[in-house]
Design a protein around this motif. Structure first.
Motif, PDB file in Angstrom:
ATOM      1  N   HIS A 297      -4.889  -4.540   1.037  1.00 51.91           N
ATOM      2  CA  HIS A 297      -3.875  -5.013   0.101  1.00 51.91           C
ATOM      3  C   HIS A 297      -3.356  -6.377   0.524  1.00 51.91           C
ATOM      4  O   HIS A 297      -2.843  -6.532   1.624  1.00 51.91           O
ATOM      5  CB  HIS A 297      -2.681  -4.042   0.041  1.00 51.91           C
ATOM      6  N   THR A 298      -3.499  -7.369  -0.353  1.00 60.44           N
ATOM      7  CA  THR A 298      -2.888  -8.670  -0.102  1.00 60.44           C
ATOM      8  C   THR A 298      -1.513  -8.638  -0.735  1.00 60.44           C
ATOM      9  O   THR A 298      -1.374  -8.462  -1.952  1.00 60.44           O
ATOM     10  CB  THR A 298      -3.720  -9.808  -0.720  1.00 60.44           C
ATOM     11  N   LEU A 299      -0.501  -8.776   0.100  1.00 59.94           N
ATOM     12  CA  LEU A 299       0.868  -8.700  -0.377  1.00 59.94           C
ATOM     13  C   LEU A 299       1.239  -9.971  -1.123  1.00 59.94           C
ATOM     14  O   LEU A 299       0.762 -11.051  -0.814  1.00 59.94           O
ATOM     15  CB  LEU A 299       1.827  -8.492   0.795  1.00 59.94           C
TER      16      LEU A 299
ATOM     17  N   GLU B 226       5.851   2.257   8.731  1.00 65.02           N
ATOM     18  CA  GLU B 226       4.754   1.370   9.123  1.00 65.02           C
ATOM     19  C   GLU B 226       4.839   0.037   8.382  1.00 65.02           C
ATOM     20  O   GLU B 226       4.680  -1.037   8.985  1.00 65.02           O
ATOM     21  CB  GLU B 226       3.412   2.050   8.838  1.00 65.02           C
ATOM     22  N   VAL B 227       5.101   0.093   7.084  1.00 69.44           N
ATOM     23  CA  VAL B 227       5.223  -1.127   6.281  1.00 69.44           C
ATOM     24  C   VAL B 227       6.433  -1.932   6.742  1.00 69.44           C
ATOM     25  O   VAL B 227       6.357  -3.153   6.940  1.00 69.44           O
ATOM     26  CB  VAL B 227       5.327  -0.790   4.776  1.00 69.44           C
TER      27      VAL B 227
ATOM     28  N   PRO C 229       0.842  -1.202   0.000  1.00 68.99           N
ATOM     29  CA  PRO C 229       0.000   0.000   0.000  1.00 68.99           C
ATOM     30  C   PRO C 229       0.873   1.246   0.000  1.00 68.99           C
ATOM     31  O   PRO C 229       2.059   1.185   0.304  1.00 68.99           O
ATOM     32  CB  PRO C 229      -0.773  -0.123   1.319  1.00 68.99           C
ATOM     33  N   ARG C 230       0.293   2.361  -0.318  1.00 70.56           N
ATOM     34  CA  ARG C 230       1.034   3.622  -0.374  1.00 70.56           C
ATOM     35  C   ARG C 230       1.028   4.330   0.975  1.00 70.56           C
ATOM     36  O   ARG C 230       0.933   5.537   1.044  1.00 70.56           O
ATOM     37  CB  ARG C 230       0.439   4.545  -1.446  1.00 70.56           C
ATOM     38  N   LYS C 231       1.129   3.557   2.057  1.00 68.98           N
ATOM     39  CA  LYS C 231       1.158   4.177   3.380  1.00 68.98           C
ATOM     40  C   LYS C 231       2.600   4.338   3.824  1.00 68.98           C
ATOM     41  O   LYS C 231       3.517   4.002   3.095  1.00 68.98           O
ATOM     42  CB  LYS C 231       0.336   3.405   4.398  1.00 68.98           C
TER      43      LYS C 231
ATOM     44  N   GLY D  27       6.125   0.307  -4.792  1.00 68.57           N
ATOM     45  CA  GLY D  27       5.212  -0.659  -4.190  1.00 68.57           C
ATOM     46  C   GLY D  27       5.877  -1.981  -3.867  1.00 68.57           C
ATOM     47  O   GLY D  27       5.253  -3.029  -3.920  1.00 68.57           O
ATOM     48  N   VAL D  28       7.185  -1.918  -3.510  1.00 64.22           N
ATOM     49  CA  VAL D  28       7.982  -3.124  -3.319  1.00 64.22           C
ATOM     50  C   VAL D  28       8.797  -3.024  -2.034  1.00 64.22           C
ATOM     51  O   VAL D  28       9.255  -1.946  -1.665  1.00 64.22           O
ATOM     52  CB  VAL D  28       8.957  -3.308  -4.511  1.00 64.22           C
TER      53      VAL D  28
END
Length: 140
Positions: free
Chosen positions: A106-108, A54-55, A48-50, A77-78
């Protein structure tokens, strides 16, 4: 990219042998010509573009002791995870609970990373096939 260009111009010597550096690219597509499996690297796509932190924290929490580092590239996005033990790479990629990781809606997608070092189209440089070989291009 500027830093990469600077490094590629450097001369490198290892054990008295001069080495040529080439830019490499990580991909999740194992069919790319001139690519090799990275046995210690997992790519995470569909991020996600957050917030990057956090990611990164979520991935580190989820995979904990299996992962030594996580680099997140939100603009692409990677994320790229370094997994020193190949057995852990296999576990991460085969475990259904791990493969279906979600952040929000979003399913990674987790895949083994492949290193590609030559993305040129070999046919475009082959003199028997190259369009520049034909002066009037009528033979094409």
């Amino acid at each position: 990219q500027v830093e990469v260009n600077v490094v590629l111009k450097e001369s490198v010597e290892v054990d008295g042998v001069n080495l040529t550096l080439q830019q490499g690219y990580l991909t999740s597509d194992w069919t790319v010509p001139h690519s090799v499996l990275m046995k210690d690297t997992v790519m995470v796509t569909n991020l996600p573009r957050k917030g990057e932190q956090e990611v990164k924290s979520m991935l580190e929490d989820k995979f904990g002791d299996k992962v030594s580092s996580v680099e997140v590239y939100l603009e692409k996005g990677v994320a790229v995870m370094d997994v020193p033990d190949f057995n852990n790479v296999k576990l991460i990629l085969q475990d259904e609970d791990v493969v279906n990781v979600t952040i929000g809606n979003h399913t990674l997608r987790l895949t083994a990373a492949n290193l590609a070092w030559d993305l040129t189209d070999e046919l475009s440089f082959h003199e028997d096939i190259s369009p520049s070989r034909f002066e009037d291009n009528e033979e094409l």
